[in-house]
Write a protein that holds these residues in place. Sequence first.
Motif, PDB file in Angstrom:
ATOM      1  N   VAL A 161       0.825  -1.212   0.000  1.00  0.00           N
ATOM      2  CA  VAL A 161       0.000   0.000   0.000  1.00  0.00           C
ATOM      3  C   VAL A 161       0.861   1.266   0.000  1.00  0.00           C
ATOM      4  CG1 VAL A 161      -1.654   1.336   1.360  1.00  0.00           C
ATOM      5  CG2 VAL A 161      -2.027  -1.090   0.997  1.00  0.00           C
ATOM      6  N   THR A 162       1.976   1.257   0.757  1.00  0.00           N
ATOM      7  CA  THR A 162       2.775   2.486   0.821  1.00  0.00           C
ATOM      8  C   THR A 162       3.465   2.800  -0.500  1.00  0.00           C
ATOM      9  OG1 THR A 162       4.494   1.178   1.901  1.00  0.00           O
ATOM     10  CG2 THR A 162       3.157   2.597   3.308  1.00  0.00           C
ATOM     11  N   VAL A 163       3.832   1.788  -1.272  1.00  0.00           N
ATOM     12  CA  VAL A 163       4.438   2.050  -2.587  1.00  0.00           C
ATOM     13  C   VAL A 163       3.483   2.882  -3.433  1.00  0.00           C
ATOM     14  CG1 VAL A 163       5.169   1.063  -4.784  1.00  0.00           C
ATOM     15  CG2 VAL A 163       5.800  -0.058  -2.681  1.00  0.00           C
ATOM     16  N   ARG A 164       2.264   2.386  -3.554  1.00  0.00           N
ATOM     17  CA  ARG A 164       1.286   3.048  -4.411  1.00  0.00           C
ATOM     18  C   ARG A 164       0.900   4.422  -3.855  1.00  0.00           C
ATOM     19  NH1 ARG A 164      -2.987   1.395  -8.458  1.00  0.00           N
ATOM     20  NH2 ARG A 164      -1.493  -0.180  -8.991  1.00  0.00           N
ATOM     21  N   LEU A 165       0.830   4.491  -2.546  1.00  0.00           N
ATOM     22  CA  LEU A 165       0.495   5.762  -1.905  1.00  0.00           C
ATOM     23  C   LEU A 165       1.536   6.820  -2.278  1.00  0.00           C
ATOM     24  CD1 LEU A 165      -1.746   6.559   0.018  1.00  0.00           C
ATOM     25  CD2 LEU A 165      -0.244   6.035   1.932  1.00  0.00           C
ATOM     26  N   TRP A 166       2.799   6.460  -2.185  1.00  0.00           N
ATOM     27  CA  TRP A 166       3.883   7.391  -2.492  1.00  0.00           C
ATOM     28  C   TRP A 166       3.852   7.796  -3.971  1.00  0.00           C
ATOM     29  CZ3 TRP A 166       8.668   6.565  -5.317  1.00  0.00           C
ATOM     30  CH2 TRP A 166       9.586   7.604  -5.183  1.00  0.00           C
ATOM     31  N   LEU A 167       3.585   6.821  -4.838  1.00  0.00           N
ATOM     32  CA  LEU A 167       3.604   7.104  -6.271  1.00  0.00           C
ATOM     33  C   LEU A 167       2.416   7.947  -6.711  1.00  0.00           C
ATOM     34  CD1 LEU A 167       4.744   3.662  -7.668  1.00  0.00           C
ATOM     35  CD2 LEU A 167       5.939   5.811  -7.988  1.00  0.00           C
ATOM     36  N   GLN A 168       1.247   7.726  -6.093  1.00  0.00           N
ATOM     37  CA  GLN A 168       0.016   8.320  -6.626  1.00  0.00           C
ATOM     38  C   GLN A 168      -0.440   9.603  -5.941  1.00  0.00           C
ATOM     39  OE1 GLN A 168      -3.163   5.462  -6.547  1.00  0.00           O
ATOM     40  NE2 GLN A 168      -2.748   4.895  -8.661  1.00  0.00           N
ATOM     41  N   ALA A 169      -0.057   9.780  -4.671  1.00  0.00           N
ATOM     42  CA  ALA A 169      -0.640  10.877  -3.893  1.00  0.00           C
ATOM     43  C   ALA A 169      -0.473  12.230  -4.588  1.00  0.00           C
ATOM     44  CB  ALA A 169      -0.033  10.910  -2.492  1.00  0.00           C
ATOM     45  N   GLY A 170       0.719  12.487  -5.155  1.00  0.00           N
ATOM     46  CA  GLY A 170       0.983  13.776  -5.785  1.00  0.00           C
ATOM     47  C   GLY A 170       0.096  14.048  -6.985  1.00  0.00           C
ATOM     48  N   PHE A 171      -0.166  12.984  -7.750  1.00  0.00           N
ATOM     49  CA  PHE A 171      -1.016  13.095  -8.931  1.00  0.00           C
ATOM     50  C   PHE A 171      -2.412  13.593  -8.533  1.00  0.00           C
ATOM     51  CE2 PHE A 171      -4.011  11.426 -12.003  1.00  0.00           C
ATOM     52  CZ  PHE A 171      -3.369  11.558 -13.220  1.00  0.00           C
ATOM     53  N   TYR A 172      -2.994  12.945  -7.519  1.00  0.00           N
ATOM     54  CA  TYR A 172      -4.342  13.328  -7.105  1.00  0.00           C
ATOM     55  C   TYR A 172      -4.353  14.640  -6.328  1.00  0.00           C
ATOM     56  CZ  TYR A 172      -5.545   8.870  -8.982  1.00  0.00           C
ATOM     57  OH  TYR A 172      -5.721   7.837  -9.849  1.00  0.00           O
ATOM     58  N   MET A 173      -3.219  14.925  -5.656  1.00  0.00           N
ATOM     59  CA  MET A 173      -3.100  16.226  -4.991  1.00  0.00           C
ATOM     60  C   MET A 173      -3.260  17.360  -6.013  1.00  0.00           C
ATOM     61  SD  MET A 173       0.284  18.024  -3.440  1.00  0.00           S
ATOM     62  CE  MET A 173       0.863  18.187  -5.137  1.00  0.00           C
ATOM     63  N   VAL A 174      -2.654  17.172  -7.205  1.00  0.00           N
ATOM     64  CA  VAL A 174      -2.766  18.194  -8.244  1.00  0.00           C
ATOM     65  C   VAL A 174      -4.226  18.419  -8.631  1.00  0.00           C
ATOM     66  CG1 VAL A 174      -2.267  18.638 -10.684  1.00  0.00           C
ATOM     67  CG2 VAL A 174      -0.440  17.925  -9.143  1.00  0.00           C
ATOM     68  N   LEU A 175      -4.981  17.319  -8.741  1.00  0.00           N
ATOM     69  CA  LEU A 175      -6.402  17.459  -9.076  1.00  0.00           C
ATOM     70  C   LEU A 175      -7.143  18.243  -7.985  1.00  0.00           C
ATOM     71  CD1 LEU A 175      -7.417  13.976 -10.525  1.00  0.00           C
ATOM     72  CD2 LEU A 175      -6.741  16.036 -11.740  1.00  0.00           C
ATOM     73  N   PHE A 176      -6.861  17.903  -6.725  1.00  0.00           N
ATOM     74  CA  PHE A 176      -7.523  18.614  -5.624  1.00  0.00           C
ATOM     75  C   PHE A 176      -7.106  20.085  -5.576  1.00  0.00           C
ATOM     76  CE2 PHE A 176      -8.237  14.382  -3.518  1.00  0.00           C
ATOM     77  CZ  PHE A 176      -9.611  14.475  -3.531  1.00  0.00           C
ATOM     78  N   LEU A 177      -5.816  20.339  -5.815  1.00  0.00           N
ATOM     79  CA  LEU A 177      -5.340  21.720  -5.784  1.00  0.00           C
ATOM     80  C   LEU A 177      -6.065  22.574  -6.814  1.00  0.00           C
ATOM     81  CD1 LEU A 177      -1.461  21.639  -5.291  1.00  0.00           C
ATOM     82  CD2 LEU A 177      -3.134  22.909  -3.956  1.00  0.00           C
ATOM     83  N   THR A 178      -6.261  21.992  -8.013  1.00  0.00           N
ATOM     84  CA  THR A 178      -6.984  22.733  -9.043  1.00  0.00           C
ATOM     85  C   THR A 178      -8.414  23.000  -8.594  1.00  0.00           C
ATOM     86  OG1 THR A 178      -5.640  21.602 -10.653  1.00  0.00           O
ATOM     87  CG2 THR A 178      -7.575  22.758 -11.484  1.00  0.00           C
ATOM     88  N   GLY A 179      -9.029  21.983  -7.990  1.00  0.00           N
ATOM     89  CA  GLY A 179     -10.387  22.162  -7.466  1.00  0.00           C
ATOM     90  C   GLY A 179     -10.436  23.277  -6.435  1.00  0.00           C
TER      91      GLY A 179
END
Lengths: 297, 281
Positions: A161-179
Amino acid sequence: MQRRHLWFWIFTGPFVIGLVVFSYVPLIWSLTLSFFDAHNTVTPKNFVGLANYAAVLKDPAFTASLGTFVLFTLFIVPATYALSLGLALLVHRQKFGRAFFQSVFFLPTACSYVVASLIWRLSIFNGVRFGLVNSVARAFGGSSVAWLSTTHPPLYWLVIVTVRLWLQAGFYMVLFLTGLTRMPTMLYEAAALDGAGPGWRSFRHITFPQLRTTSVAVLLLLTISAFQAFDEFYNLLSNSRGYPPYARPPLVYLYYAALGQGQDLGIGSAGAIVLALVIAVFTIVQARSFRLGEKHP
Amino acid sequence: MSRALLSRLSRAVSFALLLALSALFLIPFYLLVRNGLATDPEITAPNWTFVPHTLHASNITELFDDPTVPMTQALWNSTLIAVLTTAGTLLLASLAGYGLARIPYPHAPRVFYGIVATLMIPPAVTFVPSFVLVSSLGWISTLQGLIVPTLFSAIAVMLFRQYFLGFPGELEDAAALDGLGYWRTYWYVVVPNSKPIFAAVGALIFIGSWNSFLWPLVIGQDESSWTVQVVLSTFSTSETVDLHELFIAAAISIVPLLAVFVALQRHLVAGVNSAGMADWD
């Protein structure tokens, strides 16, 4: 008028032909194969009806892989959602160093699952004494843990779980930041007049509802991508002796069923079709339930 | 406590939190470089050393001189595949997106739905059927087998179509007055004025192609057609692991992407936004 039609096809034709050849044809072919005995062949003659489907559905390894997917989704989807939203909220209100923080959290997006799994497996969660987590644990008086091979309790989930969390969190953070950036500041000013300062209340009543579209998109994308998980499972858990009997998600099952020693493309195709149906149902149900929530806020 | 003080305090706390999280997020990169420039005894020493006593840059030459690790070939394969995939996808998808958005044709909506429908099929589920097709074409372990089936990205077409729908029509009208047909308008007017969307989609495709693993693993069966990811995976899951070589190889493998990342981050962020939200708006 006819010339225009010709131009339309000059522009879109090459793509459409390619899509038909490399998406539609394989799908139809695979559908056909799923009704045949296709050991080591792509042009089988022996029609077996639904036998492949029966074999797949009766295979405990297949049903276990669906269970693994559900469990994995229950871990990774809420965790990624919460972390990426949290990061976005923290970065968003920061005036100083905002670009820096955004870049740092987004940077892992450039890393592959293979490289990340390698770091996790051989350095961070290495089961021997020199692994980073084990070194830290020892410094606090703990003992070394074989993270990837401990099944009771299933500690390998922490690694996966932590591998994917580290890889993906930034991608979705960008979506939230735009929102968050799109959100009208007027709402907060109105809330401040009503006595709601920045904090939990304005998050609960303004920010969160305003991020609804983004949230729905993120949750759907997270579920679909969890379903497709293969790279980190394969690179964290497989070794020269093969793949351990636990933590096999659907694609790992399919990989070994269709391309492993058996090369049974009939079984592999039937499995692929069943999985396509499962994910279709999953997506529709998820999208429906979000839309239902919209009517009753 | 006054409200101003409270908000200042909470801002300071969140800044500290961000710093701590940043450090945590950067640890894997640190480990990549640390282990890549150390010796195996240093990596496996029971006492943690934060920086190796001497940085062994010679690990790099050792990696490329090691005959058992086909690193040079793999870097070449990955580069060729990523560049050709990016160029091919941009060409095919932008043409299709433009045709769908700008050339009137009564069946255009149907064509568009036919393209979008393929997005409903998770690409990973189609790897068995695609493998079947590629192997019957005799394309196993070939460059065309690794590239051609991945060129037809429905999501890229959607992004281009979306962009061209909002493209200012005045530019095309002016081109039409100058006697330019669709083809020359596209190349001389539309493409030069659409660099951001090409950069955004291109960066996403390049990163995706360079990092992809399942397809190269399935198709690249012969060692000569292995990509960097397949080489790294093969050696990290093997019985005896040469740690420093593996880590320096992994560090080298992300350099091209970091370059793309630094050069195109602004466009990449825009691309992530439109790709992430494309289906739902």
